[in-house]
Scaffold this motif. Structure first.
Motif, mmCIF file in Angstrom:
data_model
loop_
_atom_site.group_PDB
_atom_site.id
_atom_site.type_symbol
_atom_site.label_atom_id
_atom_site.label_comp_id
_atom_site.label_asym_id
_atom_site.label_seq_id
_atom_site.Cartn_x
_atom_site.Cartn_y
_atom_site.Cartn_z
ATOM 1 N N LEU A 307 0.849 -1.191 0.000
ATOM 2 C CA LEU A 307 0.000 0.000 0.000
ATOM 3 C C LEU A 307 0.881 1.236 0.000
ATOM 4 O O LEU A 307 1.973 1.230 0.558
ATOM 5 C CB LEU A 307 -0.910 0.020 1.229
ATOM 6 C CG LEU A 307 -1.676 -1.279 1.551
ATOM 7 C CD1 LEU A 307 -2.460 -1.103 2.842
ATOM 8 C CD2 LEU A 307 -2.598 -1.637 0.404
ATOM 9 N N ARG A 308 0.396 2.295 -0.628
ATOM 10 C CA ARG A 308 1.093 3.578 -0.629
ATOM 11 C C ARG A 308 0.113 4.675 -0.250
ATOM 12 O O ARG A 308 -1.047 4.683 -0.674
ATOM 13 C CB ARG A 308 1.686 3.898 -2.013
ATOM 14 C CG ARG A 308 2.817 2.999 -2.439
ATOM 15 C CD ARG A 308 4.007 3.056 -1.496
ATOM 16 N NE ARG A 308 4.551 4.398 -1.380
ATOM 17 C CZ ARG A 308 5.528 4.721 -0.537
ATOM 18 N NH1 ARG A 308 6.046 3.811 0.291
ATOM 19 N NH2 ARG A 308 5.995 5.947 -0.481
ATOM 20 N N GLY A 309 0.587 5.580 0.595
ATOM 21 C CA GLY A 309 -0.246 6.697 1.019
ATOM 22 C C GLY A 309 0.613 7.771 1.641
ATOM 23 O O GLY A 309 1.790 7.929 1.289
ATOM 24 N N VAL A 331 -4.830 5.668 2.872
ATOM 25 C CA VAL A 331 -4.503 4.849 1.701
ATOM 26 C C VAL A 331 -5.758 4.717 0.841
ATOM 27 O O VAL A 331 -6.825 4.357 1.360
ATOM 28 C CB VAL A 331 -3.998 3.459 2.135
ATOM 29 C CG1 VAL A 331 -3.740 2.584 0.916
ATOM 30 C CG2 VAL A 331 -2.733 3.592 2.976
#
Length: 431
Positions: A307-309, A331
């Motif tokens: 995940l990227r955020g 996210v």
């Protein structure tokens, strides 16, 4: 009895005794029995500094250690935490009114839009109460022109009474002058004074009429406001009969079953919002200053999903028990594939720092329990330096808190303290 096994056992025992117990004497005997020709060969000339590497030449109190010369390098650090996913919002929608459910239930897992009706209650007499309140409001509003017209009428009567009073005053003055000259009787003077008092009474009556008209208008306005409030109250009660979703999300429970009776405070359904989803962790106070709101961050779930955020929240108050600070990541989750409560490994990017890459075996503790390494100063003496572990790597650990160049003891650091002279043997730098 057989003699050979006993003799063999005695010989083996004597040999082991010579090897283990009398090892030095055995080697000396073997050396004495070796050929003497090799002793006539003259030894090669030793280098002038050979004594420096001879253990027998080390001064008393100096301890031999292994060391490495480490150079600092800039690395991009990350704050690593363990956390879990969490719904952005979760609300248990309660009933505010009493009534029987007349809507078909929605099953858990269903997606609902914002303001979509989840539970609808039987209106009962709410519609009649609203109609009655609206009728009262219409009646009060219809009387407003009539009541407002009474004020100008009362004001006109006051003007008329004031004019009559002025006329009566003039007649009274004229009658008194004529009476003084003998041209008018006292009866005429008395009549003009009576007319003047009547005019004054008419003025007071007109003023009272104005106040009464204004009070009637105020009362009418109060009735109109009361009726409007009753209408609003009835509309509010009717609005409570339709329980809607406060935001778009997924139902975590079934809505209330049709035919069930709901009381104020009874649960209609639980709804959660998963897009965007939060990833929550707790950062230690030693690393909290390396985290900032808006910093890029990532997380990896147990199933390998990456995940990227970015960081959206960093607590200003520490947990009183763990002394850690809550940090939240936002996210995107458009397909709702990420669930609430999944375990995640969080990595938050921070600014690059100068660090040394050293083997984890070089770490030690001083008398106060501080983590650090033993180094060698310019006087060839051991010195303890505290360090901060930034992160682990397959080839060692990245440490901060050391000079750009430092000689670190890698073997023997547990046998020296600050100020003890050492004789280092340097090994290849591991970076």
């Amino acid at each position: 009895m057989r003699i050979v096994p006993l003799v063999t056992a005695a010989l083996v025992a004597a040999f082991l005794f010579a090897i283990v117990i009398e090892r030095e004497r055995l080697f000396a005997l073997v050396s004495d029995l070796s050929p003497r020709e090799a002793a006539t060969v003259e030894p090669e000339t030793e280098p002038e500094d050979a004594d420096a590497h001879d253990p027998d030449t080390i001064a008393e109190g100096v301890i031999r250690v292994m060391a490495t010369r480490s150079l600092a390098q800039e690395i991009e650090t990350q704050v690593r935490l363990r956390g879990q996913t969490q719904a952005a919002r979760q609300v248990s929608v309660m009933s505010e009114a009493s009534g029987k459910v007349i809507s078909e239930p929605l099953r858990k897992g269903a997606f609902v839009d914002r303001n979509e009706v989840m539970c609808e209650l039987d209106p009962g007499t709410s519609a009649a109460s609203l109609a009655e309140a609206e009728a009262r409001l219409a009646e009060a509003t219809a009387r407003q022109p009539e009541v407002e017209a009474r004020i100008p009428e009362a004001q006109a009567r006051l003007v008329e009474a004031q004019a009559r009073l002025q006329e009566a005053e003039i007649n009274s003055i004229a009658a008194q002058r004529l009476s003084e000259g003998g041209f008018a009787s006292q009866i005429r003077v008395a009549n003009t004074e009576a007319a003047m008092q009547t005019a004054q009474s008419a003025i007071q009556s007109a003023q009272a009429g104005i106040k009464a008209a204004e009070a009637g208008l105020d009362g009418l306005q109060a009735n109109i406001e009361s009726a409007a409030a009753a209408v609003a109250r009835a509309e509010t009660e009717i609005g409570k009969l339709r329980i809607s979703a406060p935001f778009a999300g997924v139902l975590e429970s079934d809505t209330a079953e049709i035919g069930s009776l709901l009381q104020p405070g009874a649960l209609c359904a639980t709804i959660i919002q998963l897009d965007p989803i939060k990833v929550v962790g707790f950062v230690p106070e030693a690393q909290v200053n390396r985290v900032r709101v808006g910093a890029p961050a990532g997380a990896m779930l147990n199933d390998g999903t990456e995940l990227r955020g970015e960081v959206t929240f960093l607590s200003r108050a520490a947990d009183p028990t763990t002394r850690t600070f809550r940090v939240e990541l936002a996210v995107p989750n458009p397909d709702l594939a990420i669930r609430d409560g999944q375990t995640a490994e969080i990595s938050i990017d921070s600014e690059g720092v100068e660090a040394h890459l050293l083997a984890s075996s070089t770490l030690t503790l001083n008398d106060e329990g501080t983590l650090g390494v033993r180094t060698i100063d310019g006087d060839a003496q051991a010195r303890f330096m505290p360090v901060t572990v930034l992160r682990d790597a397959p080839e060692g650990v990245y440490l901060a808190g050391l000079p750009d160049q430092v000689d670190v003891i890698t073997v023997g650091q547990e046998f020296v303290t600050d100020g003890v002279p050492v004789a280092p043997s340097f090994q290849e730098v591991i970076q």
